[in-house]
Design an enzyme around this catalytic site. Structure first.
Site, PDB file in Angstrom:
ATOM      1  N   GLY A 585      -4.932   8.088 -11.898  1.00  0.00           N
ATOM      2  CA  GLY A 585      -5.292   6.807 -12.501  1.00  0.00           C
ATOM      3  C   GLY A 585      -6.397   6.137 -11.723  1.00  0.00           C
ATOM      4  N   GLY A 590     -10.729   1.250  -7.055  1.00  0.00           N
ATOM      5  CA  GLY A 590     -10.564   2.601  -6.556  1.00  0.00           C
ATOM      6  C   GLY A 590      -9.814   3.491  -7.507  1.00  0.00           C
ATOM      7  N   GLU A 591      -9.407   4.651  -7.001  1.00  0.00           N
ATOM      8  CA  GLU A 591      -8.751   5.652  -7.817  1.00  0.00           C
ATOM      9  C   GLU A 591      -7.530   6.200  -7.089  1.00  0.00           C
ATOM     10  OE1 GLU A 591     -11.835   8.495  -8.398  1.00  0.00           O
ATOM     11  OE2 GLU A 591     -12.816   7.366 -10.003  1.00  0.00           O
ATOM     12  N   VAL A 592      -6.625   6.816  -7.873  1.00  0.00           N
ATOM     13  CA  VAL A 592      -5.453   7.487  -7.311  1.00  0.00           C
ATOM     14  C   VAL A 592      -5.517   8.942  -7.752  1.00  0.00           C
ATOM     15  CG1 VAL A 592      -2.950   7.547  -7.152  1.00  0.00           C
ATOM     16  CG2 VAL A 592      -4.116   5.362  -7.481  1.00  0.00           C
ATOM     17  N   LYS A 623      -4.672   7.378  -2.482  1.00  0.00           N
ATOM     18  CA  LYS A 623      -5.374   6.182  -2.945  1.00  0.00           C
ATOM     19  C   LYS A 623      -6.711   6.118  -2.231  1.00  0.00           C
ATOM     20  CE  LYS A 623      -1.663   2.944  -4.113  1.00  0.00           C
ATOM     21  NZ  LYS A 623      -1.155   1.585  -3.832  1.00  0.00           N
ATOM     22  N   ASP A 727       6.271  -5.076 -10.119  1.00  0.00           N
ATOM     23  CA  ASP A 727       6.018  -4.129 -11.214  1.00  0.00           C
ATOM     24  C   ASP A 727       7.077  -3.030 -11.217  1.00  0.00           C
ATOM     25  OD1 ASP A 727       4.856  -2.985 -13.403  1.00  0.00           O
ATOM     26  OD2 ASP A 727       3.204  -2.049 -12.325  1.00  0.00           O
TER      27      ASP A 727
END
Length: 873
Positions: A585, A590-592, A623, A727
């Site tokens: 994702g 940033g991105e994972v 991450k 969450d």
């Protein structure tokens, strides 16, 4: 460029399909536009309770229509309305007989029958197949019901329903708009079911079709292709009413239809001059679905005549790059007809339609045109081609002018309108930029000045409250203003109410340490930090802007200060040993990634929290901060590393190592081979003899309880540190092969779960279906709000994640429901008990959803209670 864009938007609105959310205009019972001669009934008690007195908010005669005698459960008495033209009917409102405080009769339930020709009557059913509509609970309130699906009809019957012997009286108003398509029926082959390995079974039948089904062919009715609801790009996703995948589409498989095309016939109310037809078609080519390759339409001038020899043909431009569903507009070259037969030719294995609409002008003399039922005080944006005819019906020119003068006036009016719209757009752009800056700095909260209180309860019911005094004295006409703000219903007495002050119990709960930001004026420090109440976050919350748009935990400021003063104690891992496998994702900064970490077990040494590998590579989640991230995001990233390095619990995803000696900054965390809990459970059934015999993946009740205990254990650990997750959901719980669960925070960044988040202003996203009412309305995130989300997570687990929470409510209705929790008047909607869930466990869920924070259990208490259900956990 902006001008061209604006014109394109305007053109889209003109040619768009009818929208049920905005087609909600009163049709004239209250204001008398529906005449007495068009209102009839099967019977009446007295002359003064005849059908002409069934007008909402009117006190004429004896106050309402009342059928003769007391109504018995087997009786069929009806009030019938002739609307004089085809109407797209979306809403029905009812009242009882008030009769200046002397009436005591009302319909507790009713059902509807409708007819487009006055001969064939059809019973309306909702999307779940029920005919019964819940009615009034007293004699004076207006109960407003949305019709899902809407009805296309000219004649309507309202039929009171009783469970015992009752005297019944009714007043009504209908809402909708003129059905300008003029389509009265379409016929087509029956929709089919898509079954493909690795995908859910997807029925693509026309489930709301109101005609006949004979020999696998639909005929004589209307259905999902005319309900105004367009399908999503991914047809297998469930949408607002969440019934089953593919619900919005009608689809056919090429091989099952011999000719290689789908033939559909369309019948209309009168002869029309057709300019075009718009077909909303799916184009998910990766699943073998494409828009039609070509279409051939034949015309019939009269229903009893033959099909004309010369058809209109149209070839589409196929698109193998963009999988988005889209409208395809087919020009019909102003051909006149009262019926069409179109053959849609396949371009791939499947073809799917969700909406079909026609643009035309009726071929009738001006004196023959039926009246358009729109209230005189409204500006109605017409969506049909014969706009001139509608304008003539609504306005009468004061003098005759030449065509050139008329064209010049229209052109000047259009230019002035465009200039004003450009000014408005520029203002909105500047305003949005300001709002977006505010949203970057603070969590979204709905303030008193922003909230429009809307009344909402189950099955799309809205009760418009009026005091028990004569309505004509105390109440302004509600339906003159009911749609001015938006298509959702407003309280007619105050369309923009302010949120009331917190109730005394809510204030007390705040004083008891329930809120993250307590008002010190309400209690002394000693009172606010009593040890006898659950230990919730009681100090200012620091929100770190992490890689995925928000960090995993909201951390009290004091805790952050104490943690971030310490050095990072996590080892630096050589980034060249991280081998990219898949992007899980991405977020704003940033991105994972899912990666293989070569030699990680040896690097971390004995005691490393790694799953058994059996010689397989170690999978980790990485991450990664973008190189162009802001300095604030970079600082938040380093703070998050320090905080996560202090977490050590078998049910919390653990930080393993980092790569921070050079850019891009990375943190490496555990990743579990079974993925997230939502995907794991949704692909399984409850364990039974059948699942064992057929080798179907399954889970047992004991497994579900074991999972629940682990999640409560992880949350108990976070609560002991005064951390707030914000969450918690099954999408954020990862599993290994032994069903060990670790709580994570990857859900928000994954496109797979984008529908679980409500987007505000195009930027901020909130998991509103899991959030406590005070988090949505007041922006308060505490351990108590995590308890609420834990209750929803338990509900997900025991439904095997087959359904989204509050699946029958739209996102807006979910937000409205939080207002009912705030007002605490007993009209809030709760999630229903899952069939697999023990009743005592569902009681624990309900305690998690208590309105007042102090009434919710702590995670420690939940953990102890769940262990009694699963003693071996």
């Amino acid at each position: 460029m902006l001008l061209y864009l604006l014109l394109a938007i305007l053109q889209t609105n003109i040619n768009g399909q009818i929208d049920p959310a905005h087609c909600r205009y009163p049709l004239g019972m209250e204001d008398g536009r529906i005449k007495n001669d068009d209102i009839t009934a099967s019977s009446q008690w007295y002359e003064t309770t005849g059908p002409q007195y069934a007008r909402l908010n009117r006190e004429e005669g004896d106050g309402a229509w009342c059928p003769a005698g007391q109504l018995q459960p087997s009786d069929v008495q009806y009030l019938q309305l002739d609307l004089r033209q085809l109407i797209f009917l979306t809403v029905v409102a009812t009242q009882g007989r008030y009769a200046r405080n002397s009436g005591n009769e009302y319909a507790r339930k009713y059902r509807l029958e409708y007819s487009r020709d006055g001969r064939r009557w059809i019973s309306w059913r909702n999307r779940l197949g029920s005919e019964i509509i819940m009615g009034n609970i007293n004699t004076y309130d207006s109960v407003v019901r949305d019709l899902h699906p809407p009805i296309i009809t000219r004649f309507l019957r309202l039929i009171p329903v009783t469970d015992a012997i009752h005297t019944v009286c009714m007043r009504v108003e209908l809402f909708g708009c003129a059905w300008q398509d003029g389509l009265t029926a379409y016929s087509s082959p029956e929709g089919q079911t898509m079954m493909a390995p690795g995908y859910p079974i997807t029925p693509l039948n026309d489930s709301t079709y109101d005609g006949a089904l004979e020999r696998r062919k639909l005929s004589g009715g209307l259905g999902q292709l005319t309900d105004g609801v367009i399908g999503q790009d991914d047809f297998a996703q469930r949408r607002m009413y969440r019934l089953w995948p593919g619900y919005d589409y009608v689809g056919w498989r090429n091989e099952s239809l011999g000719p290689g095309f789908v033939e559909m016939e369309f019948q209309f109310d009168r002869q029309r001059n057709f300019t075009s037809v718009k077909i909303h078609s799916n184009n998910m080519f990766s699943r073998g679905v494409k828009i039609f390759a070509s279409v051939s339409c034949a015309f019939k001038l009269h229903l009893i005549s033959e099909w004309e020899a010369e058809p209109v043909e149209f070839h589409t431009v196929l698109d193998d790059r963009n999988p988005s569903a889209r409208y395809v507009t087919v020009p019909l070259k102003h051909r006149s007809a009262s019926a069409l037969r179109c053959r849609f030719y396949f371009a791939d294995t499947w073809m799917m339609f969700s909406e079909i609409s026609f643009q035309s002008a009726t071929n009738v003399l001006p004196t023959q045109r039926p009246p358009v039922l729109t209230p005189p005080s409204y500006e109605v944006n017409s969506e049909v081609s014969d706009t001139t005819q509608i304008t003539e019906d609504r306005t009468t020119p004061s003098k005759t002018g030449s065509p050139e003068e008329g064209s010049t006036s229209i052109l000047i009016g259009c230019l002035v309108t465009i200039i004003l719209l450009l000014v408005v757009i520029i203002f909105l752009i500047l305003w949005c930029q300001y709002v977006c800056k505010v949203l970057e700095k603070a969590p979204r909260r709905i303030l008193e000045e922003e909230v429009t209180v809307r009344l909402s309860s189950s099955s799309d019911t809205i009760i418009l409250q009026t005091p028990p005094v004569p309505p004509r004295v105390s109440l302004d006409p509600p339906y003159e203003r009911i749609f001015l703000l938006d298509p959702q219903y407003q309280d007619p007495a105050a369309l923009r109410n302010k949120l009331p002050e917190l109730s005394q119990s809510a204030e007390a709960s705040a004083c008891s340490g329930g809120y993250a930001e307590p008002d010190v004026t309400l209690c002394t420090p000693h009172q606010c930090f009593q040890s006898s109440v659950p230990h919730y976050a009681e100090t200012d919350i620091i929100s770190l802007q992490g890689v995925t748009g928000s960090n995993m935990y909201a951390v009290p400021a004091l805790t952050v200060d104490s943690l971030t003063r310490k050095d990072i104690s996590v080892a630096e891992f050589p980034r060249e040993r991280l081998l990219f496998r898949e992007k899980l994702g991405e977020g704003q900064f940033g991105e994972v990634h899912l990666c293989e970490a070569e030699g990680l077990a040896e690097f971390l040494g004995e005691g490393a929290p790694l799953p058994e590998q059996d010689g397989r590579p170690v999978l980790v989640a990485v991450k990664q901060l973008r190189a162009d991230a802001t300095s604030n995001a970079r600082n938040d990233f380093l703070k998050e590393i320090k905080i996560m390095s202090r977490l050590n619990n078998p049910n919390i995803i653990q930080l393993l190592c980092v790569c921070v000696s050079s850019d891009p900054l990375c943190m490496v965390t555990e990743y579990m081979e079974n993925g997230d809990l939502n995907m794991f459970l949704s692909q399984r059934e409850l364990e039974s003899t059948l699942t064992h015999a057929n080798n179907i993946p399954s889970v047992s009740i004991a497994d579900l309880l074991h999972m629940s205990v682990q999640i409560s254990s992880g949350m108990k650990y976070l609560a002991s540190l005064n951390f707030v997750h914000r969450d918690l959901a099954t999408r954020n719980c990862l599993l290994d092969r032994h069903l060990t669960i670790k709580i994570s925070d990857f859900g928000m960044s994954r496109n797979l779960y984008s529908s679980d988040y409500y987007r505000i202003q195009g930027r901020a996203v909130l998991p509103i279906r899991w959030m406590a009412w005070e988090s949505i309305l007041l922006g308060k995130f505490t351990t108590a709000s995590d308890v609420w989300a834990f209750g929803v997570t338990l509900w997900e687990i025991f439904t095997l994640c087959k359904e989204q929470p509050y699946s029958l409510l739209s996102d807006e209705q979910v937000i409205e429901n939080t207002g009912e929790f705030f007002r605490n008047q007993g009209r809030q909607i709760f999630l229903s008990a899952p069939p697999l869930c023990p009743s005592s466990l569902f009681e624990q869920m309900m305690r998690c959803w208590s309105r007042d924070i102090v009434d919710r259990p702590s995670f420690n208490r939940l953990y102890q209670a769940l262990r009694t259900f699963a003693p071996h956990s």
